[in-house]
Design an enzyme around this catalytic site. Structure first.
Site, PDB file in Angstrom:
ATOM      1  N   ASP A 156     -17.263   1.836  13.255  1.00  0.00           N
ATOM      2  CA  ASP A 156     -16.016   2.062  12.526  1.00  0.00           C
ATOM      3  C   ASP A 156     -15.278   0.741  12.329  1.00  0.00           C
ATOM      4  O   ASP A 156     -14.600   0.241  13.227  1.00  0.00           O
ATOM      5  CB  ASP A 156     -15.140   3.077  13.274  1.00  0.00           C
ATOM      6  CG  ASP A 156     -13.999   3.594  12.413  1.00  0.00           C
ATOM      7  OD1 ASP A 156     -13.781   3.033  11.309  1.00  0.00           O
ATOM      8  OD2 ASP A 156     -13.330   4.563  12.819  1.00  0.00           O
ATOM      9  N   GLU A 199       0.846  -1.204   0.000  1.00  0.00           N
ATOM     10  CA  GLU A 199       0.000   0.000   0.000  1.00  0.00           C
ATOM     11  C   GLU A 199       0.883   1.257   0.000  1.00  0.00           C
ATOM     12  O   GLU A 199       2.109   1.150   0.121  1.00  0.00           O
ATOM     13  CB  GLU A 199      -0.930  -0.001   1.214  1.00  0.00           C
ATOM     14  CG  GLU A 199      -0.260  -0.229   2.567  1.00  0.00           C
ATOM     15  CD  GLU A 199      -0.042   1.035   3.355  1.00  0.00           C
ATOM     16  OE1 GLU A 199       1.029   1.660   3.199  1.00  0.00           O
ATOM     17  OE2 GLU A 199      -0.909   1.373   4.179  1.00  0.00           O
ATOM     18  N   LYS A 224      -5.695   9.984   1.688  1.00  0.00           N
ATOM     19  CA  LYS A 224      -5.794   8.549   1.974  1.00  0.00           C
ATOM     20  C   LYS A 224      -6.953   7.976   1.154  1.00  0.00           C
ATOM     21  O   LYS A 224      -8.073   8.477   1.222  1.00  0.00           O
ATOM     22  CB  LYS A 224      -6.043   8.419   3.480  1.00  0.00           C
ATOM     23  CG  LYS A 224      -6.368   7.046   3.987  1.00  0.00           C
ATOM     24  CD  LYS A 224      -6.500   7.089   5.519  1.00  0.00           C
ATOM     25  CE  LYS A 224      -7.167   5.825   6.037  1.00  0.00           C
ATOM     26  NZ  LYS A 224      -7.280   5.817   7.504  1.00  0.00           N
ATOM     27  N   SER A 227     -12.834  -1.103   9.425  1.00  0.00           N
ATOM     28  CA  SER A 227     -12.052  -0.786   8.227  1.00  0.00           C
ATOM     29  C   SER A 227     -12.534  -1.560   7.005  1.00  0.00           C
ATOM     30  O   SER A 227     -12.859  -2.755   7.092  1.00  0.00           O
ATOM     31  CB  SER A 227     -10.581  -1.100   8.478  1.00  0.00           C
ATOM     32  OG  SER A 227      -9.840  -0.858   7.306  1.00  0.00           O
ATOM     33  N   LYS A 255      -3.580  -3.104  13.490  1.00  0.00           N
ATOM     34  CA  LYS A 255      -2.957  -1.926  14.106  1.00  0.00           C
ATOM     35  C   LYS A 255      -3.370  -1.844  15.574  1.00  0.00           C
ATOM     36  O   LYS A 255      -4.465  -2.260  15.945  1.00  0.00           O
ATOM     37  CB  LYS A 255      -3.387  -0.663  13.362  1.00  0.00           C
ATOM     38  CG  LYS A 255      -2.802  -0.622  11.959  1.00  0.00           C
ATOM     39  CD  LYS A 255      -2.802   0.774  11.377  1.00  0.00           C
ATOM     40  CE  LYS A 255      -1.896   0.833  10.171  1.00  0.00           C
ATOM     41  NZ  LYS A 255      -2.340  -0.046   9.074  1.00  0.00           N
TER      42      LYS A 255
HETATM   43  N1  PSU Z   1      -0.475   3.561   8.214  1.00  0.00           N
HETATM   44  C1  PSU Z   1      -0.687   4.703   8.890  1.00  0.00           C
HETATM   45  N2  PSU Z   1      -1.880   5.309   8.744  1.00  0.00           N
HETATM   46  C2  PSU Z   1      -2.869   4.792   7.952  1.00  0.00           C
HETATM   47  C3  PSU Z   1      -2.641   3.585   7.274  1.00  0.00           C
HETATM   48  C4  PSU Z   1      -1.443   3.016   7.429  1.00  0.00           C
HETATM   49  O1  PSU Z   1       0.180   5.128   9.646  1.00  0.00           O
HETATM   50  O2  PSU Z   1      -3.916   5.398   7.849  1.00  0.00           O
HETATM   51  C5  PSU Z   1      -3.727   2.973   6.430  1.00  0.00           C
HETATM   52  C6  PSU Z   1      -3.502   1.495   6.125  1.00  0.00           C
HETATM   53  O3  PSU Z   1      -3.297   1.365   4.747  1.00  0.00           O
HETATM   54  C7  PSU Z   1      -4.799   0.807   6.541  1.00  0.00           C
HETATM   55  C8  PSU Z   1      -5.741   1.946   6.765  1.00  0.00           C
HETATM   56  O4  PSU Z   1      -5.276   0.003   5.519  1.00  0.00           O
HETATM   57  O5  PSU Z   1      -4.930   3.017   7.132  1.00  0.00           O
HETATM   58  C9  PSU Z   1      -6.784   1.683   7.792  1.00  0.00           C
HETATM   59  O6  PSU Z   1      -7.534   2.853   7.942  1.00  0.00           O
HETATM   60  P1  PSU Z   1      -9.069   2.785   8.356  1.00  0.00           P
HETATM   61  O7  PSU Z   1      -9.068   2.331   9.774  1.00  0.00           O
HETATM   62  O8  PSU Z   1      -9.561   4.179   8.144  1.00  0.00           O
HETATM   63  O9  PSU Z   1      -9.686   1.806   7.403  1.00  0.00           O
HETATM   64 MN    MN Z   2     -12.722   3.634   9.523  1.00  0.00          MN
END
Ligand code: PSU
Ligand code: MN
Length: 304
Positions: free
Chosen positions: A138, A25, A86, A140, A159
């Site tokens: 929320d 990514e 993003k 992902s 994460k």
């Molecule tokens: N690394 C970061 N910040 C991010 C991401 C990665 O430090 O926002 C990205 C990753 O690619 C992951 C996504 O897929 O954020 C998840 O964000 P969300 O919870 O909004 O889906």
């Molecule tokens: Mn989200």
């Protein structure tokens, strides 16, 4: 490749001759570590993939085209331009039409990888079910994309800002296998364990590749999650990180942060509060997941 996808020649050649490729990514390059550590780490991830015998294919939206196999200059542009937005699955079409740049999250990167037939993806931590999701909903888009594409995702768990137990429940519901490679517990990104067990552990790389091949051959499922934790010497204590995340999330909610801004907000606040200790852990786990993904891509290639 066509009017909206640009496939790097090296990646196209590898795919055409069935050589192993690992997709990446680019949101992490923009919204993750800060410059110059983000650039250095991104390039080192690609080196680790090459050292393991696979071709790296970083995905991103550049000038309104979905690029698979970003050049070093494009990675540098992203690493030095924090305003690159993003891009999650829902944002791809509008972003391509708008003609600008975009950092792919795991979800959008999987769409790009599947579009060109890449089978393996590496990321340090997947997105998942956020703490308090029973209220915020929320969750992902990464988790949904796992159900749509036959791609093996190598990661160090979810994460640290995510609820590992709820994330595991969701993955079970949608039928995505989660296999710990030489580890019992679902890792927690900066930390070795989230305290939630992986439903399954496999220690042998050949058996792991066979499990992935059969999961796809049988037609019962799509994505496959391989988890492998950060090196112990670089890991941070999970209680400390989870406690900090709780504090920072409360602060974020009070400040009205929500939606796609939440993940980058929490990760950057946690990094600031730990005076960069998470940055070092982040680099370590980005490199180790990249290296393992290359091994997995090679092993899968040998079986098909
Ligand atoms: N690394 C970061 N910040 C991010 C991401 C990665 O430090 O926002 C990205 C990753 O690619 C992951 C996504 O897929 O954020 C998840 O964000 P969300 O919870 O909004 O889906
Ligand atoms: Mn989200």
């Amino acid at each position: 490749m066509n009017e909206y996808v640009s496939l790097a020649e090296e990646v196209a050649d590898a795919l055409a001759s069935d050589r192993p490729v690992v997709a990446l990514e680019s949101s992490g390059v923009v919204q993750g570590l800060s410059y110059p550590l983000n650039l250095q780490t991104a390039l080192d991830m690609e080196k680790a993939i090459r050292a393991g015998g696979a071709v790296p294919a970083r995905t991103g939206i550049v000038d309104g085209r979905l690029v698979v196999g970003m050049s070093e200059a494009q990675v540098e542009l992203f690493a030095t331009t924090p305003t690159v937005p993003k891009i999650s699955t829902r944002d791809i079409g509008p972003a391509l039409a708008g003609g600008g740049h975009g950092g792919t999250t795991v979800s959008a990167a999987l769409v790009a990888a599947a579009r060109v037939g890449i089978k393996v993806f590496a990321v340090a931590g997947i997105g998942g079910v956020h703490f308090g999701a029973e209220r915020s909903l929320d969750i992902s888009a990464d988790l949904l994309e796992f159900t749509r594409h036959q791609i093996a995702v190598v990661c160090a768990g979810a994460k640290s800002l995510l609820d590992p137990a709820l994330t595991m429940e969701y993955l079970e519901t949608v039928g995505v296998p989660v296999v710990g490679y030489r580890c019992d517990d679902f890792p927690a990104y900066y930390s070795v364990s989230s305290s939630v067990p992986n439903p399954r552990r496999i220690d042998d790389l050949e058996e792991l590749a066979e499990a992935i091949r059969l999961h796809w051959a049988i037609g019962g499922g799509a994505g496959f999650l391989v988890t492998h934790p950060i090196d112990e010497t670089d890991a941070l204590p999970s209680e400390e990180i989870y406690a900090l995340v709780r504090e920072v999330q409360t602060e974020a909610e009070a400040a009205g942060v929500h939606g796609p801004a939440m993940t980058p907000y929490i990760l950057s606040r946690v990094s600031a509060v730990t005076s960069g200790r998470t940055a070092a852990a982040n680099r370590s786990v980005l490199l180790s997941t990249s290296a393992l993904a290359a091994e997995v891509a090679v092993a899968i290639g040998e079986r098909s």
